[in-house]
Design a protein around this motif. Sequence first.
Motif, short mmCIF file in Angstrom:
data_model
loop_
_atom_site.label_atom_id
_atom_site.label_comp_id
_atom_site.label_asym_id
_atom_site.label_seq_id
_atom_site.Cartn_x
_atom_site.Cartn_y
_atom_site.Cartn_z
N PRO A 112 39.31 29.97 41.31
CA PRO A 112 37.87 30.12 41.07
C PRO A 112 37.51 31.47 40.47
N LEU A 113 38.24 32.52 40.87
CA LEU A 113 37.98 33.85 40.32
C LEU A 113 38.31 33.88 38.83
N GLY A 114 39.43 33.27 38.46
CA GLY A 114 39.84 33.25 37.05
C GLY A 114 38.89 32.45 36.19
N VAL A 115 38.45 31.30 36.67
CA VAL A 115 37.51 30.47 35.91
C VAL A 115 36.18 31.21 35.72
N ALA A 116 35.70 31.84 36.79
CA ALA A 116 34.46 32.60 36.69
C ALA A 116 34.60 33.77 35.71
N ALA A 117 35.75 34.46 35.77
CA ALA A 117 35.98 35.59 34.87
C ALA A 117 36.06 35.13 33.42
N PHE A 118 36.68 33.98 33.18
CA PHE A 118 36.80 33.45 31.81
C PHE A 118 35.43 33.13 31.24
N ILE A 119 34.59 32.46 32.02
CA ILE A 119 33.24 32.12 31.56
C ILE A 119 32.42 33.38 31.31
N ALA A 120 32.54 34.34 32.23
CA ALA A 120 31.80 35.59 32.07
C ALA A 120 32.27 36.36 30.84
N ALA A 121 33.58 36.32 30.56
CA ALA A 121 34.11 37.03 29.39
C ALA A 121 33.56 36.44 28.09
N LEU A 122 33.44 35.11 28.04
CA LEU A 122 32.88 34.48 26.85
C LEU A 122 31.44 34.92 26.61
N ARG A 123 30.73 35.20 27.68
CA ARG A 123 29.32 35.58 27.57
C ARG A 123 29.13 37.08 27.34
N LEU A 124 29.99 37.90 27.95
CA LEU A 124 29.75 39.35 27.96
C LEU A 124 30.53 40.13 26.91
N VAL A 125 31.71 39.64 26.54
CA VAL A 125 32.55 40.41 25.62
C VAL A 125 32.10 40.14 24.18
N PRO A 126 31.72 41.18 23.44
CA PRO A 126 31.29 40.98 22.05
C PRO A 126 32.45 40.51 21.18
N ALA A 127 32.14 39.59 20.27
CA ALA A 127 33.16 39.05 19.37
C ALA A 127 33.32 39.94 18.15
N ARG A 128 34.52 40.38 17.89
CA ARG A 128 34.83 41.17 16.69
C ARG A 128 36.11 40.62 16.07
N ALA A 129 36.09 40.50 14.77
CA ALA A 129 37.26 39.95 14.08
C ALA A 129 38.43 40.92 14.16
N GLY A 130 39.62 40.38 14.27
CA GLY A 130 40.81 41.21 14.25
C GLY A 130 41.19 41.57 12.82
#
Length: 478
Positions: free
Chosen positions: A183-201
């Motif tokens: 549950p911690l990993g799933v919550a962290a994954f969803i939060a990362a999609l929302r909080l981490v800004p997308a930048r091209a490599g």
Amino acid sequence: MAASNTVDEAHGGAVQVWSPRLALLVAATFFMEFLDGTVLTTAIPNIAADFRVPAADVNITMTAYLLTVAMGIPLSGWLAERFGARRIFCLAIAIFTAASLACSLSQDLVALTLSRTAQGFGGAMMVPVGTLLVLRGTPKADLLRATAFLVWPGLLAPVLAPLVGGALTTYLSWHWIFLINLPLGVAAFIAALRLVPARAGDRGRRLDWLGLSLTTLGVGALVAGLELVSAHPSAPWAALSAGFGVVAVACAVIWMRRTRNPLFDLGVFSTRTFRAMATGGFAYRLTISSVPFLLPLMFQAGFGWSPLHAGAMVAAVFIGNIGIKPATTPLIRRFGFKAMLVFASLASAATFVLCALLTAETPEPLTFALLVCSGAFRSIGFSAYASVQYADIAPAQLTSANMVSATLVQLATAAGIAVGALLIRLFDGLNSFPADAAGPFRGAFLAMAVLMLASTADSLFLPPHAGAEVSRRKAQRV
């Protein structure tokens, strides 16, 4: 100097603002990774019984995890640059979570070891890439606040791991050590999609294959050697592995100083505040990392306490870590990095000496108070080193500095346990404390106190205003 192959992807892009929620997310993933590094210790007898293997054989699952984390860090920086930090961070969380499920479903030691290896690879990307995300989005004026979030997992996980592992194993089963990550990993994954800004490599980013190979082999061999030293000090393989690691790392350094596109920009070591992390900071983390190893052993083998009694007492370090946190940043802003680093190392050395004087008859409230103070000084030193190392690093060198730092942290942590184990055996063999079951541990604590003074000496040579841009924001605004 060779051009760096790790230019910050935010360099020339939009400047991010300080995001406490992102820092908290990254800190939570750190806690998962750090906790899983040692939490399995208390469950080893149960796992051995389930798999019908000797308890000593189960140690390979911990070694495989720690080795994979250490060896995966050098590659993680290039992956973040090549494919984008957001994508790699989310991938790391997904791998770590899926591997945790695989660990819980393992039916034999081979399956568990392979699953732990996959888990370690996820952790190897999760920690340094997560740190990079926070550092890139944090102005130096807010660096102390950001690192305050990132430091606590490394402080708390080694202290809480025996309690968490013991409780889950006793009241549920060892499988829940891994299931709790789901549950911690799933919550962290969803939060990362929302909080981490997308930048091209940067798809044109080249990988320094020789530098990566030498660094990965060298770091892996060093960690393996340290693990062997702590478990089998008389075996020749420990020295051979460590020696090979030193040679491989030395060759990697020579290569990266000469090639045009190095894996790391080693020019970061020309920055005095960053170099402090690799010298005095290494000694500090090594000695501090030995405490969660030495204390429970002394309480159980030396004082005759039960594991639960020892674990509850060691939890006092956790209270000190948390209790001082609100004051850490104001203290550094008020007195500066140099003064706080000198204070933290001297005070920690003093607590080591006092730990060496403890006996089973020492009033427990007094022992508890000492460990609370030890935790507080530990927290101050960790926070100061975590911030000062990046205080004067240029944006273009940030990725290299972060990956080098993460690698050295892994080595220092492994070295702390290995040196602690060696010191116990040394003083036990010398019979320096006859008729005292806790004698070898007293000698180990005294030796660690002396080693901690190396950190003090290094800090004394820092410039008076080291890291002033980070530590004295208000003064600079005047």
